[in-house]
Design an enzyme around this catalytic site. Structure first.
Site, mmCIF file in Angstrom:
data_model
loop_
_atom_site.group_PDB
_atom_site.id
_atom_site.type_symbol
_atom_site.label_atom_id
_atom_site.label_comp_id
_atom_site.label_asym_id
_atom_site.label_seq_id
_atom_site.Cartn_x
_atom_site.Cartn_y
_atom_site.Cartn_z
ATOM 1 N N LYS A 189 -5.055 -15.315 -24.782
ATOM 2 C CA LYS A 189 -5.192 -14.949 -23.371
ATOM 3 C C LYS A 189 -5.791 -13.560 -23.295
ATOM 4 C CE LYS A 189 -4.938 -16.661 -19.361
ATOM 5 N NZ LYS A 189 -5.638 -17.885 -19.046
ATOM 6 N N SER A 384 -7.667 -22.629 -17.125
ATOM 7 C CA SER A 384 -6.413 -22.023 -16.711
ATOM 8 C C SER A 384 -5.893 -22.686 -15.427
ATOM 9 C CB SER A 384 -6.586 -20.513 -16.540
ATOM 10 O OG SER A 384 -5.402 -19.857 -16.923
#
Length: 584
Positions: A189, A384
């Site tokens: 991330k 996402s």
């Protein structure tokens, strides 16, 4: 008293005058719009210039201010472009297509979809020719489908492979005392990496190289087939810039001939069978669409609803540029209430955003899937939060060049405690309770970090659970391919995040199959209604501000400004694509 009466009369007079002027402008726009009727002449060539911004869905605006004052960028829907090319196949007035573009205002997946449609167009027996003074990689990729490719004698083909660039801000933060406090889950991330390090992590470099290679391989496979050049040779050309001038481009079979534009026009005239002195009839694809060719006619009464979720995900209403849960939830409810709608296709083109809004849309999609078949089609990016809202579909289609995955969450909070100390600002807090609190003027406490980390972990666990249930996987299996990692569509198919590689048409056809209907129309959602209160609140200064900033900063610096502004406005836990990356 007389002064007040005169003042009020002047104000009312001004308002009446403004109202009359507005009505006049609307009348002029209506008259001019009705007088500019476009017709397709015989022996016409359809021009593909691709200057207009391509969105998955770009309905005609019902905003009179936008139409009169040109308050937004011109745009065209990908669905309209595809339908227009499909209609051109059987249009007796269209003899062929001319691709003449210096650049394409579309993403890689959208460009691949357009190219596939042009491959299909060639089966009609009509020609496709291409010309450019200079080809960038995306315009060359699209143009490579042509029967013949021409370039200006002093032009070039900028064929060099794909690359991406990410800016890092840690030193800037250390020098200024302004920084972002980061809480995240997922080793991949990397949206927050620029605030933590001075250079790219190995994990981020590995995932970025992997999906860039996957996308590049898709592009050169298509070019290799059309130009009869091996992929090995194409990589050699890219490594050594063997398209950097017209002679090298011809020598390496990237283009067929170097000629001037007037000579190219003569070539097109010969193709449609007219003399060089005759006028060549051409029509831009946007004008062709305006004649009604942006739709596919059908007599069917059944409908497949296509709901477009395009843009960043925000908590709130949403509009044509951003996905808000209100907009998508209302669209889903309208589709469910329409008895003629037999199935729903969710078209996702989003890097993600608000985790809360994503969860709310997920819930409405879950309710919808109980009563109607639900199929997802992924566009340029469905990552996402964009994947969050896609994961519970009956089937997920992705383009090979789609960027997806990025199953992870993060939170960022600005902190200026060092800067405040350096310039002599001290903030004091008074609280009634002992619960962890936060101030941008004080270092983040471990107690507050722990509470925030707990929230991030909770949302990540929920995200994993949603994906696991939707994909018939265990939470542990999802976690293995999650951690915020980004995948291309091709890679995502291999790890089980998508079911099939295909475009929007493929998704619609499968949805119809699930609904057991063969004669149907496509109904597009949502409808974007004009909020006149919002329009008047910003009129006319919002556009002027943007133009001034572009003029003063330049296009590239303006992009950086927009990126910084976007990051600074992030609120709450985020589920979004790891970074702002422009593929060139």
């Amino acid at each position: 008293m007389k002064f007040l009466r005169n003042l009020l009369a002047a104000i009312f007079g001004t308002l009446i005058a403004l109202g009359l002027i507005l009505v006049l402008f609307i009348g002029i726009a209506a008259i001019s719009g009705s007088s500019d009727k476009v017709t397709v002449k015989k022996n016409s060539i359809l021009n593909l210039k691709m200057k207009t911004i391509v969105k998955d869905f770009a309905p005609k605006s019902d905003d009179p201010f936008e139409q009169i004052f040109k308050m937004s960028d011109k745009k065209v829907g990908l669905n309209q472009l595809l339908n227009a090319i499909e209609n051109a196949k059987t249009d007796e007035n269209i003899k062929g297509i001319n691709i003449h573009t210096l650049g394409i205002n579309a993403g890689v997946a959208q460009t691949q979809t357009l190219r596939d449609k042009l491959v299909d167009f060639k089966e009609s027996g009509k020609f496709i020719y291409a010309y450019a003074d200079v080809y960038d990689q995306k315009s060359y990729y699209l143009s490579s489908v042509a029967d013949s490719i021409y370039v200006n004698p002093i032009g070039a083909v900028d064929f060099k492979g794909l690359s991406g660039e990410v800016l890092y801000y840690k030193d800037f933060q250390d020098k200024t005392g302004m920084k972002m406090e980061v809480i995240r889950h997922g080793k991949y991330k990397s949206a927050v990496e620029p605030y933590l390090y001075n250079e790219m992590s190995e994990a981020n470099r590995a995932q970025t190289l992997a999906f860039l290679n996957s996308i590049w391989n898709e592009l050169i496979d298509d070019i290799a087939e059309s130009r009869n050049i091996s992929t090995e040779k194409l990589n050699t050309i890219a490594d050594n810039l063997l398209g950097r001038n017209a002679d090298l481009a011809i020598e390496n079979n990237l283009v067929d001939k170097a000629i001037y534009f007037d000579e190219y026009v003569s070539t097109l005239k010969s193709l449609v069978g007219i003399e060089n002195d005759d006028t060549l009839n051409t029509i831009d694809i946007e004008s062709y669409i305006s004649t009604g060719k942006g739709r596919i006619s059908s007599t069917g009464s059944d409908k497949i609803a296509v709901i477009y979720a395009q843009g960043e995900i925000i908590y709130g209403k949403g509009d044509e540029e951003k996905i808000g849960q209100d907009l998508i939830i209302n669209a889903l409810k309208k589709a469910r209430k329409n008895k003629k709608v037999k199935a729903i296709v969710l078209r996702v083109n989003s890097p993600g955003g608000s985790a809360l809004a994503s969860e709310l849309m997920w819930r409405e999609l879950e309710i919808t899937s109980d009563s109607l078949p639900l199929v997802v089609s992924m566009g340029n990016v469905a990552a996402s939060g964009g994947y969050y809202i896609a994961c519970n579909a009956d089937k997920i289609f992705a383009e090979p060049t789609t960027i997806t995955g990025s199953i992870g969450v993060f939170g960022t909070i600005p902190n200026i405690s060092e800067l405040a100390g350096n310039i002599g600002i001290n903030a004091e807090q008074v609280s009634t309770n002992k619960s962890p609190s936060y101030s941008v003027f004080e270092p983040m406490t471990e107690e507050f970090r722990a509470v925030t980390k707990e929230g991030v972990e909770q949302i990540y666990t929920t995200f994993l659970t949603r994906v696991a249930n939707g994909r018939n996987m265990t939470v542990e299996e999802v976690d293995e391919i999650a951690q915020g990692r980004v995948w291309s569509g091709t890679e995502a198919l291999k790890v089980g995040l998508v079911d099939e590689l295909g475009n929007l048409d493929d998704a619609i056809a499968y949805a119809a199959e699930l609904a057991e209907t063969t004669d149907y129309k496509v109904r597009n959602y949502p409808s974007y209604k004009v909020d006149f209160e919002e329009k008047f609140s910003s009129f006319p200064f919002s556009k002027a501000k943007e133009d001034i900033l572009k003029e003063e900063l330049g296009e590239e610096n303006y992009k950086i400004y927009k990126n910084i502004k976007q990051i600074s406005n992030l609120k709450g836990v985020q589920a979004r694509l790891p970074y702002i990356l422009e593929i060139k």
